[in-house]
Design a protein around this motif. Structure first.
Motif, PDB file in Angstrom:
ATOM      1  N   CYS A  44       3.671 -33.320 -96.076  1.00 35.34           N
ATOM      2  CA  CYS A  44       4.732 -33.635 -97.052  1.00 35.34           C
ATOM      3  C   CYS A  44       4.939 -32.197 -97.600  1.00 35.34           C
ATOM      4  O   CYS A  44       6.064 -32.038 -98.501  1.00 35.34           O
ATOM      5  CB  CYS A  44       4.102 -34.617 -98.085  1.00 35.34           C
ATOM      6  SG  CYS A  44       2.961 -33.920 -99.266  1.00 35.34           S
ATOM      7  N   CYS A  61      -3.782 -34.958 -93.208  1.00 35.89           N
ATOM      8  CA  CYS A  61      -2.554 -34.291 -93.711  1.00 35.89           C
ATOM      9  C   CYS A  61      -1.399 -34.989 -92.966  1.00 35.89           C
ATOM     10  O   CYS A  61      -1.173 -35.109 -91.988  1.00 35.89           O
ATOM     11  CB  CYS A  61      -2.274 -32.944 -93.483  1.00 35.89           C
ATOM     12  SG  CYS A  61      -1.194 -31.970 -93.704  1.00 35.89           S
ATOM     13  N   ILE A  62      -0.254 -35.377 -94.112  1.00 34.97           N
ATOM     14  CA  ILE A  62       0.817 -36.040 -93.467  1.00 34.97           C
ATOM     15  C   ILE A  62       1.948 -35.015 -93.114  1.00 34.97           C
ATOM     16  O   ILE A  62       2.982 -35.404 -92.672  1.00 34.97           O
ATOM     17  CB  ILE A  62       1.280 -37.104 -94.149  1.00 34.97           C
ATOM     18  CG1 ILE A  62       1.979 -36.707 -95.592  1.00 34.97           C
ATOM     19  CG2 ILE A  62       0.462 -38.201 -94.345  1.00 34.97           C
ATOM     20  CD1 ILE A  62       2.618 -37.944 -96.078  1.00 34.97           C
ATOM     21  N   VAL A  75      -4.800 -29.440-104.472  1.00 35.28           N
ATOM     22  CA  VAL A  75      -5.798 -30.708-104.722  1.00 35.28           C
ATOM     23  C   VAL A  75      -5.084 -31.812-105.258  1.00 35.28           C
ATOM     24  O   VAL A  75      -5.158 -33.007-104.937  1.00 35.28           O
ATOM     25  CB  VAL A  75      -7.092 -30.357-104.919  1.00 35.28           C
ATOM     26  CG1 VAL A  75      -7.931 -31.433-104.954  1.00 35.28           C
ATOM     27  CG2 VAL A  75      -7.903 -29.355-104.000  1.00 35.28           C
ATOM     28  N   GLU A  76      -4.657 -31.609-106.418  1.00 34.16           N
ATOM     29  CA  GLU A  76      -4.060 -32.543-107.306  1.00 34.16           C
ATOM     30  C   GLU A  76      -2.802 -32.878-106.846  1.00 34.16           C
ATOM     31  O   GLU A  76      -2.437 -34.024-106.769  1.00 34.16           O
ATOM     32  CB  GLU A  76      -3.976 -31.851-108.893  1.00 34.16           C
ATOM     33  CG  GLU A  76      -3.245 -32.600-109.869  1.00 34.16           C
ATOM     34  CD  GLU A  76      -4.352 -33.351-110.585  1.00 34.16           C
ATOM     35  OE1 GLU A  76      -5.518 -33.069-110.040  1.00 34.16           O
ATOM     36  OE2 GLU A  76      -4.187 -34.174-111.531  1.00 34.16           O
ATOM     37  N   ALA A  77      -2.041 -32.094-106.066  1.00 34.25           N
ATOM     38  CA  ALA A  77      -0.664 -32.658-105.401  1.00 34.25           C
ATOM     39  C   ALA A  77      -0.913 -33.441-104.211  1.00 34.25           C
ATOM     40  O   ALA A  77       0.022 -34.230-103.945  1.00 34.25           O
ATOM     41  CB  ALA A  77       0.202 -31.501-105.224  1.00 34.25           C
ATOM     42  N   CYS A  78      -1.759 -33.027-103.305  1.00 32.50           N
ATOM     43  CA  CYS A  78      -1.832 -33.518-102.085  1.00 32.50           C
ATOM     44  C   CYS A  78      -1.963 -35.273-101.989  1.00 32.50           C
ATOM     45  O   CYS A  78      -2.813 -35.947-102.788  1.00 32.50           O
ATOM     46  CB  CYS A  78      -3.186 -33.356-101.708  1.00 32.50           C
ATOM     47  SG  CYS A  78      -3.210 -33.783 -99.660  1.00 32.50           S
ATOM     48  N   ILE A  79      -0.990 -35.788-101.337  1.00 31.37           N
ATOM     49  CA  ILE A  79      -0.553 -37.232-101.484  1.00 31.37           C
ATOM     50  C   ILE A  79      -1.891 -37.960-100.958  1.00 31.37           C
ATOM     51  O   ILE A  79      -1.885 -39.070-101.313  1.00 31.37           O
ATOM     52  CB  ILE A  79       0.701 -37.669-100.573  1.00 31.37           C
ATOM     53  CG1 ILE A  79       1.018 -38.830-100.660  1.00 31.37           C
ATOM     54  CG2 ILE A  79       0.675 -37.039 -99.192  1.00 31.37           C
ATOM     55  CD1 ILE A  79       2.489 -39.067-100.312  1.00 31.37           C
ATOM     56  N   VAL A  80      -2.480 -37.680 -99.905  1.00 30.22           N
ATOM     57  CA  VAL A  80      -3.470 -38.313 -99.223  1.00 30.22           C
ATOM     58  C   VAL A  80      -4.894 -37.617 -99.443  1.00 30.22           C
ATOM     59  O   VAL A  80      -5.970 -38.331 -98.915  1.00 30.22           O
ATOM     60  CB  VAL A  80      -3.277 -38.359 -97.626  1.00 30.22           C
ATOM     61  CG1 VAL A  80      -2.261 -39.218 -97.520  1.00 30.22           C
ATOM     62  CG2 VAL A  80      -2.918 -37.264 -97.341  1.00 30.22           C
ATOM     63  N   GLY A  81      -4.925 -36.629-100.145  1.00 24.54           N
ATOM     64  CA  GLY A  81      -6.373 -36.166-100.506  1.00 24.54           C
ATOM     65  C   GLY A  81      -6.956 -35.380 -99.210  1.00 24.54           C
ATOM     66  O   GLY A  81      -7.955 -35.181 -99.188  1.00 24.54           O
ATOM     67  N   TYR A 116       3.954 -30.687-100.314  1.00 20.62           N
ATOM     68  CA  TYR A 116       3.714 -30.730-101.735  1.00 20.62           C
ATOM     69  C   TYR A 116       2.773 -29.658-102.216  1.00 20.62           C
ATOM     70  O   TYR A 116       3.095 -28.802-103.422  1.00 20.62           O
ATOM     71  CB  TYR A 116       3.678 -31.826-102.256  1.00 20.62           C
ATOM     72  CG  TYR A 116       3.754 -32.177-103.732  1.00 20.62           C
ATOM     73  CD1 TYR A 116       4.738 -31.378-104.819  1.00 20.62           C
ATOM     74  CD2 TYR A 116       3.022 -32.920-104.678  1.00 20.62           C
ATOM     75  CE1 TYR A 116       4.949 -31.591-105.850  1.00 20.62           C
ATOM     76  CE2 TYR A 116       3.083 -33.085-106.208  1.00 20.62           C
ATOM     77  CZ  TYR A 116       4.023 -32.145-106.762  1.00 20.62           C
ATOM     78  OH  TYR A 116       4.329 -32.635-107.996  1.00 20.62           O
TER      79      TYR A 116
END
Lengths: 642, 290
Positions: free
Chosen positions: B105, B102-103, B79-85, B107
């Motif tokens: 990525c 979700c794109i 959750v912390e890592a996700c670039i777009v939430g 991560y």
């Protein structure tokens, strides 16, 4: 190297890269990358982003030196560095777009905000910094086309933009390190340290100095001009100090956190670490201390190459290579991944050369120099080669041919899945082997207990040994021992008992073996041979014999059931349940077929036993009833037998 | 139903490895059948067709079965890592995924300490996939998670984290000789909602290094990241300051040179160089922008 040759190669790489990008867009990233769930970041992220961003660090480094510190000695390389930065970051953007799973969502971070994500911060910094670089470079472009007023307007805000660029770079260069603070369990301890953000930032400055020197020397050589060695040797000195400082901090960090023991453990990772230190810091620092090397274009070229390789190796290590010992995923980028990366870089290089030729990027590469490099030789009309290669349109012609050729070559060489989409891997199923084992029958509560006799004990022919089937369809050593005799007698013995399990027969066979149809371990296999049937039914005239309704689409589902002609194919009394309506002549995978054949029967038997034996009955339905804890095939007991 | 912290406790000593939970999960979430894709080491690994799986744990005491699925960390790294939430920790506990933003990525897959999220590489438009603790099913329909409902031996049970921790402690205390005195998931990376108790050591990861560290994952990156606005301002002030000082020096030097030039007809090079000592290279011909 000749400019024309280089550009031809670049156009070729671009063509191949673009082809693969189109295929990647059509079939998704999985069809061209070799990544796995445990190694989800590969060449495109590790090389195309994490390693390429510090290469673009030349932009902010030179901007700070020239614009802020007023070190005018570096002015000759300033615009080159900005252009290098612009090209590197554009490549990062392009590479990232096709790396992420859903490429058109690359812009989502603009409005889906997640302030806790390091990647979110990096993506914003990179987007803004791309704008900064564009503004910094646009000054020259505006001057070139005589928009002097606009250029002067830019000058007014110039320093604000430059300083914003430096701040943005500080943030994202270091944040690339922060990304990997989140991977303490993946990354080797020699690389995983709380200093990662700081180390990434420091090396990006050193690398910035080296990359612009490297590019400067290369481009000037390419256009047969004298590289600005005064600026380059100055940058070299700064690079030596910065990389020296980096290596001291890196080792201090390793020693302070008590990891110094790891430095001398003989392992692949340690070797990798020392190679990285050697290339990124030891060689550059040691050689750049010598003024003679700093002043020599050839020496500088090779020293800078070593530094660029070393720092890139550092980034690639952190992003993936140094996680191999914990993930056990030996990922090698597929050639299709390399092609895309090189294609994007080639595109960036072509734009770079275009700008060098058309804008005043490097002082010494001016129109006079270009005339010198590009002078068309005299066309000899008797020789087709000079007609093709020497006339005024020759360059465009050669590049076009290279581009088209590359598309063709790429399309010929791409793997099947890049064109047709991904398919699961086939796992041919193999029939069981017959093995001799000993059988100790104990009361029904435990069931039949198989043991594998030791080697010397075999062939004693005693009543306790029996022949069993070792069922191990994919030959991975996870086998089930199956007492065929016992199952025959359970089904009543005699010829009639076979069909209870052997539920279908191939034409002219009485009992077909399982792998005859269930020929793949996991995947359903088509067992219907349309060609043979067409041949048998005299070509097109025969369609109607199976596709009985002329009005219906000619599909498996609408065709006549196989059984209507092959009366003996499906014997009476079989236990295996095939729903005729769904019979589409697809044989389920071997594993599913086996489970389907055994478990239903075992469940029935179990229910029957529970009625008579009550609690005492051994649970026939448990996986472990068949999948027992038996010696592995590597064990000596089996080695001698199989 | 309302929950404070939906959790699952799996008792490895009770699991018979029947795979009923795997099948129930497949049915409940409409997952495709397992197929041997290139990237899978075993067909029974966690995958986009298996949000939960049973792993065989070999030990001296005999083989055991450990069920693996998303641990629904109290402070999730993904959750912390996700670039777009796209990954969110719900107030009820489960970590859920929004495939609409979700794109790809990946991560989250890098950041997860337990190596849980899987990627549907086989799809043209691929998504991240993992267990969502049957969030909608439990919340809206009031049912148990499919895996828990299917378990024939109650090896895996569902409830509030506090209650399950109590139950786990009770089992450890009643049969101290049987169990290893440890609750997997109680404190690792700040605690997880999915707990295990066992009589053999568990790894519960695909990595060489099993997770023992108790530092919550988000702290590792955010402790650096939250300084970034300050760093930006500091850098801007330092750079702006240096620019201003040097610019002013050069301006004054130029004025003085012009003055001296008026007086003497030509500027003395010595004086000029002394004034411009902060400047790396010699000549200064008045202020010059970028």
């Amino acid at each position: 190297m000749n400019v024309r040759t280089l550009k031809t190669i670049l156009w070729f790489l671009l063509g191949a890269g673009l082809t693969l990008i189109v295929l990647r867009i059509i079939h998704g990233p999985g069809s061209v990358v070799a990544l796995t769930d445990l190694m989800p970041w590969g060449l495109w992220k590790g090389g195309g982003v994490v390693a390429l961003v510090p290469i673009g660090g030349a932009g902010f480094t030179l901007a700070a030196f020239v614009s802020v510190f007023h070190w005018k000695r570096y002015k000759p390389l300033y615009l080159g560095a900005v252009l290098l930065g612009l090209m590197a970051y554009s490549s990062v953007g392009a590479g990232l777009t096709f790396d992420i799973g859903i490429w058109w969502r690359i812009i989502f971070p603009i409005w889906h905000w997640q302030f806790h994500s390091t990647l979110f911060e990096i993506s914003w910094c990179i987007m803004l910094y791309l704008c900064v670089l564009t503004v910094e470079f646009s000054h020259t472009v505006l001057e070139r086309f005589d928009f002097h007023r606009a250029a002067r307007l830019l000058d007014k805000f110039g320093i604000v933009v430059v300083i914003a660029g430096i701040c943005l770079s500080t943030l994202h260069q270091s944040s690339l390190g922060t990304l990997f603070l989140a991977t303490p369990f993946r990354l080797h301890p020699l690389w995983h340290t709380d200093l990662l953000p700081f180390l990434f930032f420091v090396t990006s400055i050193g690398l910035g100095c080296l990359t612009i020197s490297w590019v400067g020397i290369l481009v000037h050589r390419l256009y047969r001009a004298e590289p600005p060695m005064d600026a380059i040797s100055g940058l070299a000195r700064i690079a030596a100090y910065v990389l020296g400082f980096y290596v001291v901090v890196r080792f201090a960090g390793i020693i302070a956190t008590g990891k110094s023991g790891l430095l001398f453990v003989p392992s692949w990772d340690t070797a990798n670490f020392w190679l990285e230190i050697l290339l990124s810091a030891a060689i550059p620092v040691a050689l750049l201390a010598n003024q003679r090397f700093r002043g020599s274009p050839a020496a500088m070229f090779w020293i800078a190459s070593s530094g660029i390789l070393g720092v890139s190796l550092n980034r690639i290590n952190v992003a993936g290579l140094a996680t191999v010992s914990t993930t056990h995923q030996f990922y090698l980028p597929a050639w299709t991944e390399w092609t895309v990366t090189f294609g994007i870089l080639a595109g960036a290089a072509l734009v770079f050369l275009f700008c060098v030729e058309n804008f005043n990027v490097f002082e010494k590469i001016d129109s006079g120099r270009l005339d010198d490099v590009y002078t068309p030789r005299k066309v000899d009309h008797g020789d087709w080669r000079t007609i093709f290669f020497q006339n005024p349109q020759a360059d465009a012609r050669i590049y076009s041919v290279a581009l088209v050729l590359a598309v063709g070559v790429a399309l010929i060489l791409v793997p099947r899945e890049a064109i047709f989409g991904l398919q699961p891997e086939a796992t041919p199923a193999q029939g069981p082997r017959i093995v001799e084992i000993s059988n100790s029958e104990v009361p029904a509560a435990v069931g039949v207990n198989f043991t594998v006799p030791s080697v010397g004990q075999e062939h004693n022919g005693g009543p306790e040994t029996l022949l069993a089937l070792m069922i191990d369809g994919n030959r991975d050593g996870d086998y089930v021992l199956f007492d065929h005799e016992k199952h025959v007698s359970k089904q009543g013995g005699g010829d009639d008992s076979c069909v209870r399990c052997h539920h279908m027969q191939k034409p002219y066979e009485k009992v077909s073996e399982c792998t005859g149809c269930h020929s793949d371990m996991y995947l359903a296999v088509d067992i219907f041979d349309h060609g043979t049937h067409v041949e048998h039914k005299n070509g097109n005239d025969g369609c109607i014999e199976c596709h009985t309704d002329p009005a219906a689409d000619k599909l498996r589902e609408t065709a006549k059931a196989c059984r209507e002609c092959h009366e003996t194919m499906r014997p009476e009394g079989t236990r295996v349940d095939i729903v005729e309506a769904q019979q589409t002549s697809m044989a389920p995978g071997y594993m599913d077929a086996m489970h389907g054949a055994c478990i239903g029967c075992h469940e029935e038997e179990m229910a029957a036993r529970e009625e008579t034996n009550g609690e005492l009955a051994a649970d026939l339905t448990l996986c472990t009833h068949c999948h027992r804890d038996l010696p592995r095939l590597e064990d000596d007991v089996w080695k001698a037998r199989l | 139903m309302t929950f404070q912290n939906m959790s699952i406790l799996t008792d490895v000593t009770r699991c018979i490895g029947c795979d009923k939970c795997v099948e129930a999960c497949r049915d409940a979430n409409d997952l495709p059948p397992d197929k041997p894709w290139r990237w899978q080491r075993n067909i029974t690994d966690l995958s986009t067709s298996r949000w939960t799986t049973i792993e065989r744990v070999e030990s001296d005491a005999g083989d055991r079965f450990a069920r693996r699925h998303c641990r629904h960390c109290l402070e999730p790294a993904c959750v912390e890592a996700c670039i777009v939430g796209a990954l969110q920790k719900t107030p009820e506990g489960p970590v859920i995924y929004d495939r609409d933003i979700c794109i790809g990525c990946r991560y989250c897959m890098i950041a997860c300490p337990f190596e849980i999220p899987r990627y549907s590489w086989e799809d043209r438009v691929p998504y991240v996939q993992k267990c969502d603790l049957c969030y909608q099913r439990v919340k809206d329909e009031g049912k148990l998670p499919a895996c828990v409902e299917a378990c024939p031996t109650e090896a895996t049970i569902f409830g509030e984290r506090e209650d399950l921790l109590k139950e786990a402690r009770r089992r450890l205390a009643t049969e101290p000789g049987k169990y290893i005195q440890r609750i997997w998931g109680e404190r690792e990376v700040g605690g997880t909602s999915v707990l295990h108790i066992s009589d053999v050591e568990l790894e519960l990861t695909d990595l060489e290094t099993a997770v023992r560290d108790e530092t919550p994952m988000p702290e590792r990156t955010f402790k650096v990241l939250h300084h970034m606005p300050t760093v930006f301002v500091q850098m801007a002030v330092v750079m702006g300051g240096i620019y201003w000082v040097i610019e002013r020096r050069e301006k004054l030097a130029a004025e003085r040179a012009a003055q001296a030039g008026e007086e003497q007809g030509s500027a003395s090079p010595d004086q000029e160089e002394a004034d411009a000592d902060a400047v790396d290279s010699g000549t200064t011909n008045g202020p010059k922008g970028s």
